[in-house]
Enzyme design. Structure first.
Site, PDB file in Angstrom:
ATOM      1  N   LYS A  47       0.816  -1.193   0.000  1.00 43.73           N
ATOM      2  CA  LYS A  47       0.000   0.000   0.000  1.00 43.73           C
ATOM      3  C   LYS A  47       0.860   1.258   0.000  1.00 43.73           C
ATOM      4  O   LYS A  47       0.381   2.366  -0.250  1.00 43.73           O
ATOM      5  CB  LYS A  47      -0.865   0.000   1.279  1.00 43.73           C
ATOM      6  CG  LYS A  47      -1.792  -1.179   1.385  1.00 43.73           C
ATOM      7  CD  LYS A  47      -2.413  -1.243   2.800  1.00 43.73           C
ATOM      8  CE  LYS A  47      -3.229  -2.491   2.946  1.00 43.73           C
ATOM      9  NZ  LYS A  47      -3.613  -2.727   4.338  1.00 43.73           N
ATOM     10  N   GLY A  48       2.139   1.075   0.327  1.00 38.72           N
ATOM     11  CA  GLY A  48       3.017   2.220   0.607  1.00 38.72           C
ATOM     12  C   GLY A  48       3.137   3.238  -0.507  1.00 38.72           C
ATOM     13  O   GLY A  48       3.279   4.432  -0.257  1.00 38.72           O
ATOM     14  N   ASP A 106       7.576   2.878  -2.576  1.00 36.52           N
ATOM     15  CA  ASP A 106       7.735   3.939  -1.585  1.00 36.52           C
ATOM     16  C   ASP A 106       9.183   4.084  -1.117  1.00 36.52           C
ATOM     17  O   ASP A 106       9.723   5.175  -1.060  1.00 36.52           O
ATOM     18  CB  ASP A 106       6.801   3.700  -0.377  1.00 36.52           C
ATOM     19  CG  ASP A 106       6.928   2.300   0.231  1.00 36.52           C
ATOM     20  OD1 ASP A 106       7.743   1.480  -0.267  1.00 36.52           O
ATOM     21  OD2 ASP A 106       6.213   2.016   1.210  1.00 36.52           O
ATOM     22  N   ASP A 109      14.842  -0.341   0.995  1.00 42.64           N
ATOM     23  CA  ASP A 109      15.559  -0.549   2.251  1.00 42.64           C
ATOM     24  C   ASP A 109      16.700  -1.531   1.975  1.00 42.64           C
ATOM     25  O   ASP A 109      17.812  -1.121   1.662  1.00 42.64           O
ATOM     26  CB  ASP A 109      14.528  -1.062   3.266  1.00 42.64           C
ATOM     27  CG  ASP A 109      15.049  -1.159   4.668  1.00 42.64           C
ATOM     28  OD1 ASP A 109      16.023  -0.470   4.983  1.00 42.64           O
ATOM     29  OD2 ASP A 109      14.487  -1.929   5.469  1.00 42.64           O
ATOM     30  N   LYS A 137      17.341   4.075   1.248  1.00 41.44           N
ATOM     31  CA  LYS A 137      18.201   4.001   2.439  1.00 41.44           C
ATOM     32  C   LYS A 137      19.443   3.199   2.051  1.00 41.44           C
ATOM     33  O   LYS A 137      19.445   1.979   2.186  1.00 41.44           O
ATOM     34  CB  LYS A 137      17.486   3.222   3.551  1.00 41.44           C
ATOM     35  CG  LYS A 137      16.433   3.950   4.321  1.00 41.44           C
ATOM     36  CD  LYS A 137      15.957   3.020   5.444  1.00 41.44           C
ATOM     37  CE  LYS A 137      14.750   3.518   6.146  1.00 41.44           C
ATOM     38  NZ  LYS A 137      14.181   2.519   7.056  1.00 41.44           N
ATOM     39  N   PHE A 158      13.798   4.851  10.671  1.00 33.49           N
ATOM     40  CA  PHE A 158      12.453   4.444  10.292  1.00 33.49           C
ATOM     41  C   PHE A 158      11.595   5.679  10.088  1.00 33.49           C
ATOM     42  O   PHE A 158      11.568   6.570  10.923  1.00 33.49           O
ATOM     43  CB  PHE A 158      11.841   3.513  11.331  1.00 33.49           C
ATOM     44  CG  PHE A 158      10.775   2.658  10.728  1.00 33.49           C
ATOM     45  CD1 PHE A 158      11.109   1.488  10.060  1.00 33.49           C
ATOM     46  CD2 PHE A 158       9.442   3.032  10.782  1.00 33.49           C
ATOM     47  CE1 PHE A 158      10.140   0.700   9.458  1.00 33.49           C
ATOM     48  CE2 PHE A 158       8.454   2.256  10.187  1.00 33.49           C
ATOM     49  CZ  PHE A 158       8.807   1.085   9.527  1.00 33.49           C
ATOM     50  N   ASP A 165       4.039   3.418   6.545  1.00 29.53           N
ATOM     51  CA  ASP A 165       3.380   3.141   7.819  1.00 29.53           C
ATOM     52  C   ASP A 165       4.325   2.511   8.833  1.00 29.53           C
ATOM     53  O   ASP A 165       5.383   1.992   8.489  1.00 29.53           O
ATOM     54  CB  ASP A 165       2.222   2.156   7.601  1.00 29.53           C
ATOM     55  CG  ASP A 165       2.721   0.739   7.350  1.00 29.53           C
ATOM     56  OD1 ASP A 165       3.604   0.572   6.479  1.00 29.53           O
ATOM     57  OD2 ASP A 165       2.266  -0.188   8.035  1.00 29.53           O
ATOM     58  N   ARG A 171       0.076   6.405   7.618  1.00 29.61           N
ATOM     59  CA  ARG A 171       0.227   6.499   6.156  1.00 29.61           C
ATOM     60  C   ARG A 171      -0.346   7.809   5.610  1.00 29.61           C
ATOM     61  O   ARG A 171       0.086   8.315   4.576  1.00 29.61           O
ATOM     62  CB  ARG A 171      -0.550   5.379   5.454  1.00 29.61           C
ATOM     63  CG  ARG A 171       0.058   4.013   5.542  1.00 29.61           C
ATOM     64  CD  ARG A 171      -0.627   3.088   4.536  1.00 29.61           C
ATOM     65  NE  ARG A 171      -0.484   1.694   4.882  1.00 29.61           N
ATOM     66  CZ  ARG A 171       0.567   0.943   4.587  1.00 29.61           C
ATOM     67  NH1 ARG A 171       1.591   1.467   3.941  1.00 29.61           N
ATOM     68  NH2 ARG A 171       0.616  -0.327   4.932  1.00 29.61           N
TER      69      ARG A 171
HETATM   70  P1  IMP Z   1      13.179  -3.948   1.124  1.00 34.74           P
HETATM   71  O1  IMP Z   1      12.794  -5.216   0.442  1.00 34.74           O
HETATM   72  O2  IMP Z   1      14.008  -4.217   2.343  1.00 34.74           O
HETATM   73  O3  IMP Z   1      13.837  -2.939   0.214  1.00 34.74           O
HETATM   74  O4  IMP Z   1      11.857  -3.404   1.739  1.00 34.74           O
HETATM   75  C1  IMP Z   1      11.117  -2.388   1.300  1.00 34.74           C
HETATM   76  C2  IMP Z   1       9.846  -2.331   2.120  1.00 34.74           C
HETATM   77  O5  IMP Z   1      10.115  -2.282   3.535  1.00 34.74           O
HETATM   78  C3  IMP Z   1       9.115  -1.058   1.826  1.00 34.74           C
HETATM   79  O6  IMP Z   1       8.246  -1.186   0.719  1.00 34.74           O
HETATM   80  C4  IMP Z   1       8.378  -0.787   3.121  1.00 34.74           C
HETATM   81  O7  IMP Z   1       7.154  -1.464   3.139  1.00 34.74           O
HETATM   82  C5  IMP Z   1       9.261  -1.366   4.210  1.00 34.74           C
HETATM   83  N1  IMP Z   1      10.080  -0.317   4.865  1.00 34.74           N
HETATM   84  C6  IMP Z   1      11.419  -0.243   4.890  1.00 34.74           C
HETATM   85  N2  IMP Z   1      11.850   0.847   5.583  1.00 34.74           N
HETATM   86  C7  IMP Z   1      10.736   1.486   5.980  1.00 34.74           C
HETATM   87  C8  IMP Z   1      10.525   2.712   6.733  1.00 34.74           C
HETATM   88  O8  IMP Z   1      11.438   3.435   7.161  1.00 34.74           O
HETATM   89  N3  IMP Z   1       9.220   3.049   6.953  1.00 34.74           N
HETATM   90  C9  IMP Z   1       8.166   2.308   6.495  1.00 34.74           C
HETATM   91  N4  IMP Z   1       8.331   1.169   5.795  1.00 34.74           N
HETATM   92  C10 IMP Z   1       9.609   0.756   5.535  1.00 34.74           C
END
Ligand code: IMP
Length: 182
Positions: A47-48, A106, A109, A137, A158, A165, A171
């Site tokens: 949903k992000g 969104d 990470d 990040k 975070f 969220d 959100r």
């Molecule tokens: P990745 O697979 O680790 O790159 O994860 C990405 C997902 O982790 C994003 O789509 C978010 O849903 C969640 N996420 C990572 N960091 C944050 C944050 O700081 N705030 C909110 N959601 C986050």
């Protein structure tokens, strides 16, 4: 993020609604220049990315034939650590073959979600594939996954708001906030 039972609250604003608005319209301008006269399937990751995508497509003019679609994914493992295995909960409705596809996410990470999404979409033989990510990040990156359109690079903190969220909360906030432990 955090141990069970920890309470979190909003800290300070990291990115204001005005900063976000400016950057989103710059990215839309780049997309417009690149895809002018062509069809483009913009796929938001629920949903992000819903709020970012809604603002982004409204800044792309009618010289691009924009189609909107969505995917929802969940990563196996607990809520805070990406396990690296992404399960499609809702697939896009459009056939990606021979189309120009942009995934809108969104935040990147660890990079694992985007890596797997790229793999899945590329397997469908699109005409072109690009990624658009509002926040990156870099400190947390586990896997190299290319970002074609990037909003902001942020520290390893975070954040919530503007679609992002914490446990389903915050959100709807128009700015992006740091979350702090109480
Ligand atoms: P990745 O697979 O680790 O790159 O994860 C990405 C997902 O982790 C994003 O789509 C978010 O849903 C969640 N996420 C990572 N960091 C944050 C944050 O700081 N705030 C909110 N959601 C986050």
């Amino acid at each position: 993020m955090g141990e069970a039972g920890d309470a979190f609250r909003l800290g300070q604003v990291l990115l204001s609604r005005d900063e976000i608005k400016r950057r989103v319209s710059e990215i839309a301008g780049e997309i417009e220049r690149e895809y002018r006269g062509r069809e483009l399937i913009v796929v938001g990751i629920l949903k992000g990315a819903s709020i970012f995508m809604a603002d982004l497509v409204r800044c792309v003019g009618d010289s691009v034939d924009v189609r909107m679609d969505y995917m929802a994914v969940s990563s196996y493992g607990d809520a805070s650590t990406s396990s690296g295995v992404v399960k499609i909960v809702k697939d896009m409705d459009t056939f990606a073959e021979d189309r120009n596809v942009i995934i809108v996410e969104d935040i990147m990470d660890t990079g694992l979600t985007l890596y797997y999404l790229r793999d899945i979409i590329m397997g469908r033989n699109p005409e072109s594939f690009k990624t658009c990510v509002l926040l990156e990040k870099p400190d947390r990156k586990k896997i190299e996954s290319e970002i074609d359109y990037r909003g902001f690079v942020i520290p390893d903190e975070f954040v919530v708001g503007y679609g992002l969220d914490y446990a389903g909360k915050w959100r709807h906030l128009p700015d992006i906030w740091r979350v702090v432990k109480e």
